[in-house]
Design a protein around this motif. Structure first.
Motif, PDB file in Angstrom:
ATOM      1  N   SER A   1      52.527  98.742  88.798  1.00 20.06           N
ATOM      2  CA  SER A   1      53.715  99.605  88.359  1.00 20.06           C
ATOM      3  C   SER A   1      54.105  98.490  86.380  1.00 20.06           C
ATOM      4  O   SER A   1      54.280  99.442  85.956  1.00 20.06           O
ATOM      5  N   LEU A   2      53.940  98.012  86.471  1.00 23.18           N
ATOM      6  CA  LEU A   2      55.458  97.262  85.683  1.00 23.18           C
ATOM      7  C   LEU A   2      53.352  97.214  84.368  1.00 23.18           C
ATOM      8  O   LEU A   2      54.068  97.357  83.333  1.00 23.18           O
ATOM      9  N   TYR A   3      52.400  97.214  84.418  1.00 28.73           N
ATOM     10  CA  TYR A   3      51.465  96.892  83.704  1.00 28.73           C
ATOM     11  C   TYR A   3      50.774  98.443  83.146  1.00 28.73           C
ATOM     12  O   TYR A   3      50.934  99.060  82.332  1.00 28.73           O
ATOM     13  N   ALA A   4      50.527  98.429  84.126  1.00 30.30           N
ATOM     14  CA  ALA A   4      49.456 100.124  83.676  1.00 30.30           C
ATOM     15  C   ALA A   4      50.847 101.141  84.096  1.00 30.30           C
ATOM     16  O   ALA A   4      49.789 101.992  83.405  1.00 30.30           O
ATOM     17  N   ASP A   5      51.574 101.659  85.251  1.00 25.96           N
ATOM     18  CA  ASP A   5      52.122 102.202  84.852  1.00 25.96           C
ATOM     19  C   ASP A   5      53.752 102.471  83.792  1.00 25.96           C
ATOM     20  O   ASP A   5      53.800 103.489  83.229  1.00 25.96           O
ATOM     21  N   LEU A   6      54.369 101.418  83.550  1.00 29.23           N
ATOM     22  CA  LEU A   6      55.184 100.569  82.689  1.00 29.23           C
ATOM     23  C   LEU A   6      54.960 100.751  81.257  1.00 29.23           C
ATOM     24  O   LEU A   6      55.762 100.766  80.030  1.00 29.23           O
ATOM     25  N   GLY A   7      53.756 100.522  80.876  1.00 26.35           N
ATOM     26  CA  GLY A   7      53.386  99.591  80.015  1.00 26.35           C
ATOM     27  C   GLY A   7      53.576  98.586  79.461  1.00 26.35           C
ATOM     28  O   GLY A   7      53.184  98.340  78.079  1.00 26.35           O
ATOM     29  N   PHE A   8      53.932  97.877  80.078  1.00 29.19           N
ATOM     30  CA  PHE A   8      54.517  96.421  79.813  1.00 29.19           C
ATOM     31  C   PHE A   8      53.580  95.409  79.228  1.00 29.19           C
ATOM     32  O   PHE A   8      52.318  95.691  80.058  1.00 29.19           O
ATOM     33  N   THR A   9      53.025  94.332  78.754  1.00 33.78           N
ATOM     34  CA  THR A   9      51.719  93.919  78.034  1.00 33.78           C
ATOM     35  C   THR A   9      52.009  92.624  79.454  1.00 33.78           C
ATOM     36  O   THR A   9      52.655  91.715  79.403  1.00 33.78           O
ATOM     37  N   ALA A  10      51.262  92.434  80.410  1.00 39.01           N
ATOM     38  CA  ALA A  10      51.071  90.959  80.750  1.00 39.01           C
ATOM     39  C   ALA A  10      50.812  89.552  80.648  1.00 39.01           C
ATOM     40  O   ALA A  10      50.152  89.959  79.308  1.00 39.01           O
ATOM     41  N   PRO A  11      51.351  89.193  80.593  1.00 35.85           N
ATOM     42  CA  PRO A  11      51.281  87.625  79.873  1.00 35.85           C
ATOM     43  C   PRO A  11      49.958  86.976  79.848  1.00 35.85           C
ATOM     44  O   PRO A  11      49.212  87.511  81.115  1.00 35.85           O
ATOM     45  N   PRO A  12      49.164  86.047  79.424  1.00 38.25           N
ATOM     46  CA  PRO A  12      47.761  85.629  79.477  1.00 38.25           C
ATOM     47  C   PRO A  12      47.436  84.723  80.878  1.00 38.25           C
ATOM     48  O   PRO A  12      46.571  85.004  81.340  1.00 38.25           O
TER      49      PRO A  12
END
Length: 331
Positions: free
Chosen positions: A230-241
């Protein structure tokens, strides 16, 4: 990870299983099925015009089930429990947690029988329910899946978050709520688009992380698992390394997590998952290392924005998390 224990079956019960076998899950290709509506028990009303059997495609395989699939049992698949909650489907048997139905599933479990704990199906009890179909878990070992398939056609409902739409559509097809399921999925996509537009670029450089406390320890998840999808794929935030590097649920020390230094933290804590360390969350919040993290210093740690029993990458979880996350991120 949860221990796997299985309810034993006596020789007589095994014989009964073999004699009363309703058929095993077919093999072949598969896709989803969809639906949405009000709570309606999966009751048995035989339609004389209905075909004796029908084929349902799910995730690359074909499954042969009775023409009418009113008597649905959920065993092992919390994903299916969430789907039933979203579509208002009352199964005849469902999963208990600690011997009782969780409050979040109250609307679909009143008067329903227990199929056992999540990873401890009660095969004999399920057999007595005479289900038309069983929604099992893809986490079940082959021997358990085989036992269930001798009772009724069994679907290994996927625990992989990217299959959440297929899971919801499957239940929709089994219950005649295909259109409702499609509407739920369409509404979710529209809500995601609206959420991204509302956030704009305001938080694009912010580090957002979901975290879980289990057995007193901190865990992060891969980019597409838990609420991360939800955070990265849907809302587009960048996942930390560190999240991108995770291959599965991964324990992380508080020191290592503090190095990530996220700006926003969505933390899930369940008492059921921390029975031996009930004060784990309280102790974490008092830890000086924890208090040094940007999100903590700025009051941007959000605990249990949805029920901690929510699986994360599942229909009910995603819908509820999107609403809750937007309330926090957009404020």
């Amino acid at each position: 990870m949860m221990k796997r224990r299985w309810s034993g079956i006596g020789a007589a019960a095994l014989l009964a299983l073999a004699l009363s076998a309703c058929g095993t899950a077919g093999q072949g290709k598969e896709q989803p099925a969809a639906s949405t509506g009000t709570e309606k028990p999966a009751a048995a009303t035989k339609d004389a015009a209905a075909p004796a059997t029908k084929t349902i495609k799910y995730l690359g395989k074909d499954y042969t089930v009775p023409g009418k699939t009113d008597r649905i049992v959920i065993s092992g698949a919390m994903e299916a429990m969430e789907d039933a909650l979203v579509l208002g489907v009352k199964p005849i048997g469902a999963i208990t947690v600690g011997g009782k139905f969780p409050k979040m599933f109250e609307s679909i479990t009143q008067g329903v029988e227990s199929t056992g704990e999540k990873m401890q199906p009660n095969i004999e009890g399920i057999l007595k329910m005479k289900p038309d179909v069983i929604l099992g878990s893809s986490k079940f070992p082959p021997e358990m899946a085989e036992k269930l398939a001798k009772v009724a056609p069994t679907f290994p409902v996927s625990h992989i978050s990217t299959n959440w739409e297929a899971n919801l559509l499957l239940l929709g097809e089994l219950t005649g709520k295909q259109e409702q399921a499609k509407q739920v999925l369409q509404k979710y996509k529209e809500d995601v688009t609206a959420a991204k537009a509302k956030l704009g670029d305001r938080l694009k450089d912010k580090k957002v992380v979901s975290l879980r406390v289990r057995t007193g320890n901190l865990y992060i998840y891969p980019e597409g698992v838990f609420f991360n999808a939800s955070l990265y794929a849907d809302l587009g935030f960048t996942a930390p390394p560190e999240v991108k590097a995770a291959k599965a649920q991964e324990l992380i020390s508080i020191e290592k997590f503090s190095e990530m230094n996220p700006d926003y933290i969505f933390l899930q804590f369940s008492e059921d998952e921390n029975k031996d360390t009930p004060k784990a969350l309280e102790e974490l919040q008092k830890n000086p290392i924890w208090q040094s993290i940007n999100a903590v210093k700025n009051g941007k740690v959000f605990v249990n924005v949805v029920d901690p029993l929510g699986q994360g990458g599942t229909s009910w979880s995603k819908i509820q998390f999107l609403k809750a996350a937007m309330e926090k991120l957009a404020s």
